[in-house]
Design an enzyme around this catalytic site. Structure first.
Site, PDB file in Angstrom:
ATOM      1  N   ARG A  99      29.592  15.182  10.927  1.00  0.00           N
ATOM      2  CA  ARG A  99      30.263  15.843  12.056  1.00  0.00           C
ATOM      3  C   ARG A  99      30.742  17.253  11.713  1.00  0.00           C
ATOM      4  O   ARG A  99      31.785  17.692  12.184  1.00  0.00           O
ATOM      5  CB  ARG A  99      31.414  14.980  12.574  1.00  0.00           C
ATOM      6  N   ARG A 100      29.961  17.933  10.902  1.00  0.00           N
ATOM      7  CA  ARG A 100      30.252  19.336  10.609  1.00  0.00           C
ATOM      8  C   ARG A 100      29.149  20.259  11.116  1.00  0.00           C
ATOM      9  O   ARG A 100      29.147  21.449  10.822  1.00  0.00           O
ATOM     10  CB  ARG A 100      30.424  19.537   9.101  1.00  0.00           C
ATOM     11  N   VAL A 104      15.586  12.705   6.716  1.00  0.00           N
ATOM     12  CA  VAL A 104      16.800  13.333   7.231  1.00  0.00           C
ATOM     13  C   VAL A 104      18.025  12.530   6.783  1.00  0.00           C
ATOM     14  O   VAL A 104      18.153  11.349   7.107  1.00  0.00           O
ATOM     15  CB  VAL A 104      16.768  13.412   8.767  1.00  0.00           C
ATOM     16  N   THR A 105      18.906  13.158   6.025  1.00  0.00           N
ATOM     17  CA  THR A 105      20.152  12.512   5.608  1.00  0.00           C
ATOM     18  C   THR A 105      21.287  13.521   5.602  1.00  0.00           C
ATOM     19  O   THR A 105      21.070  14.714   5.416  1.00  0.00           O
ATOM     20  CB  THR A 105      20.055  11.907   4.183  1.00  0.00           C
ATOM     21  N   VAL A 143      25.928  19.994  10.284  1.00  0.00           N
ATOM     22  CA  VAL A 143      24.881  20.222   9.286  1.00  0.00           C
ATOM     23  C   VAL A 143      23.519  19.780   9.814  1.00  0.00           C
ATOM     24  O   VAL A 143      22.523  20.508   9.705  1.00  0.00           O
ATOM     25  CB  VAL A 143      25.213  19.502   7.966  1.00  0.00           C
ATOM     26  N   LEU A 144      23.463  18.577  10.397  1.00  0.00           N
ATOM     27  CA  LEU A 144      22.194  18.107  10.953  1.00  0.00           C
ATOM     28  C   LEU A 144      21.717  19.042  12.058  1.00  0.00           C
ATOM     29  O   LEU A 144      20.530  19.385  12.129  1.00  0.00           O
ATOM     30  CB  LEU A 144      22.340  16.688  11.496  1.00  0.00           C
ATOM     31  N   SER A 145      22.625  19.481  12.913  1.00  0.00           N
ATOM     32  CA  SER A 145      22.239  20.386  13.998  1.00  0.00           C
ATOM     33  C   SER A 145      21.641  21.672  13.441  1.00  0.00           C
ATOM     34  O   SER A 145      20.642  22.191  13.962  1.00  0.00           O
ATOM     35  CB  SER A 145      23.446  20.700  14.873  1.00  0.00           C
ATOM     36  N   TYR A 171      19.227  11.450  18.186  1.00  0.00           N
ATOM     37  CA  TYR A 171      18.262  12.519  18.408  1.00  0.00           C
ATOM     38  C   TYR A 171      18.051  12.923  19.859  1.00  0.00           C
ATOM     39  O   TYR A 171      17.375  13.915  20.138  1.00  0.00           O
ATOM     40  CB  TYR A 171      16.930  12.132  17.767  1.00  0.00           C
ATOM     41  N   PHE A 205       6.289   7.615   8.724  1.00  0.00           N
ATOM     42  CA  PHE A 205       6.330   8.944   8.126  1.00  0.00           C
ATOM     43  C   PHE A 205       7.774   9.376   7.932  1.00  0.00           C
ATOM     44  O   PHE A 205       8.691   8.741   8.419  1.00  0.00           O
ATOM     45  CB  PHE A 205       5.590   9.974   9.000  1.00  0.00           C
TER      46      PHE A 205
END
Length: 426
Positions: free
Chosen positions: A102-103, A94-95, A105-107, A135, A426
């Protein structure tokens, strides 16, 4: 509940498109991964990444044609208390580029993956959190902890006298090929005895025995030794490397244990005796063993073993199917507890009754009965494998006791003989 999604779907968030990458885009995905992990100088491993690619499971955030975020998951067996396994959605790689933080994207990538995992029937999702504060907002809680040791051999003369050994047993050094074959067979037996352990696939063994060479990784062939019982069966393995250092005319080497597996205490004793008696070694570093491993108590002077500074939370877990997950594990005492769970993403939201029979088997069902404890999805993830306790979470304000004494009662139910742990990254 998260909605069902199409693996070919494209989500747009603040001008960034989030979608699965095709197998032809894997090389660029690998470059974006290196950049996100602050290693733009590292080369790509396209053959490895193509082997890891599964439809819909390797995802990127696209700013135009450029990949600026990465996300990958795969299904893996996770051992739960009692020795059963559940299917876990294992999240990794995850990167998000620092230019696109803060846009959302991860969400977007996380919600997409969790919805797909729930649809496939995964009971839980797991990940290793590089940073603690990321997380929890997705319902994950720390569920296993690492426990490494640094042993000063000048302070202890090896193991205590009278420890059990293996009559007729023997230890042999093995080649990388033998390590890969024998280690895989041994690990598959061992992991079913350790709550929190996850399966290792063929790629893991190939990468850790130099069959797969990844740019940016520095592989130094280790010493690998297996223990066999009197009948020739493999009951343990240790993998270590040595920093052969001298201070003037005096040896001052450090031996670092990278993998240690033993099916029983006598095997562990024999392997530790080998590790603690290598010539020219003055310090032994054990990078990771179970939090319940008795290693310090096996030493003549337990104070010679001090906790490694890298000891910390390791695997984080979130519930996707509360009934299936809690129904798969066993428990420490008969009884009943009702949990009121708050989950912003919906997968674990609701009120659940955990009912445990005298034989330690249990079931978990939705209920309208009054709740005994109230907690969030992250705290529930921390409790699931038994490494965290309800009273400690209550003391920290992460769990609310709605009935006096309920936290202690829940602790008796959820207690496990061994704390959860996994040696597998992992």
């Amino acid at each position: 509940m998260g909605k069902s999604i199409d693996d070919t779907a494209v989500d747009t968030v603040n001008g960034v498109q989030v979608r699965a990458v095709s197998v032809d885009e894997v090389e660029e995905w690998n470059r974006a991964l290196n950049f996100g992990f602050l290693r733009p100088h590292a080369g790509v491993a396209p053959d490895l990444r193509r082997r890891q690619w599964q439809p819909g499971r390797m995802v990127a955030g696209f700013d135009g044609e450029r990949q600026i975020a990465t996300f990958r998951s795969f299904d893996v067996e996770l051992t739960v208390p009692g020795g059963a396994v559940v299917t876990a959605d294992a999240i990794t790689n995850v990167t998000v580029s620092s230019t696109h933080r803060r846009r959302g994207v991860l969400s977007a990538m996380m919600r997409r993956d969790l919805a797909s995992a729930a649809e496939r029937g995964c009971a839980v999702a797991i990940l290793a959190a590089a940073e603690y504060n990321i997380y929890g907002r997705f319902g994950f809680g720390p569920a296993t902890w690492g426990s490494g040791w640094r042993i000063d051999l000048g302070r202890t003369s090896g193991l205590r006298e009278g420890l059990p050994g293996v009559p007729g047993g023997r230890i042999d050094f093995v080649t990388l090929a033998e390590q890969r074959e024998l280690g895989a067979e041994l690990y598959d037996r061992w992991r079913l005895t350790q709550p929190g352990a996850i399966a290792r696939d063929g790629i893991w063994w190939e990468r850790n025995t130099n069959v797969i060479q990844v740019p940016g990784d520095s592989f130094k062939e280790p010493f690998a030794a297996v223990h066999r019982d009197a009948d020739g069966g493999v009951t343990g393995m240790v993998v270590y490397r040595i920093d052969n250092k001298w201070e003037g005319a005096l040896p001052a080497g450090t031996l670092t244990v990278h993998d240690f597996l033993a099916l029983d205490l006598p095997t562990a004793v024999e392997l530790w005796r080998l590790v603690l008696s290598v010539d020219w070694v003055r310090k032994v570093v054990v990078q990771g063993v179970s939090p319940d491993d008795p290693l310090p108590l096996l030493l003549q002077d337990p104070r010679a073993a001090v906790p490694d500074e890298a000891n910390a939370d390791l695997m984080w877990l979130r519930l996707l199917d509360v009934g299936a997950a809690f129904g798969a594990r066993t428990y420490g005492a008969a009884g009943r507890v009702v949990l009121e769970v708050e989950d912003r993403l919906g997968y674990a939201s609701g009120r659940f009754a955990i009912e445990v029979a005298e034989d330690g088997t249990g079931r978990c069902t939705r209920t309208t009965d009054d709740a005994d404890l109230a907690l969030g999805a992250g705290a529930l993830g921390s409790l699931y494998l038994g490494s965290e306790t309800a009273p400690r979470l209550a003391a920290a304000g992460l769990l609310t006791e709605l009935r006096p004494g309920a936290a202690a009662a829940a602790d008796l139910l959820l207690r496990t003989p061994l704390r959860a742990w996994t040696p597998t990254e992992f």
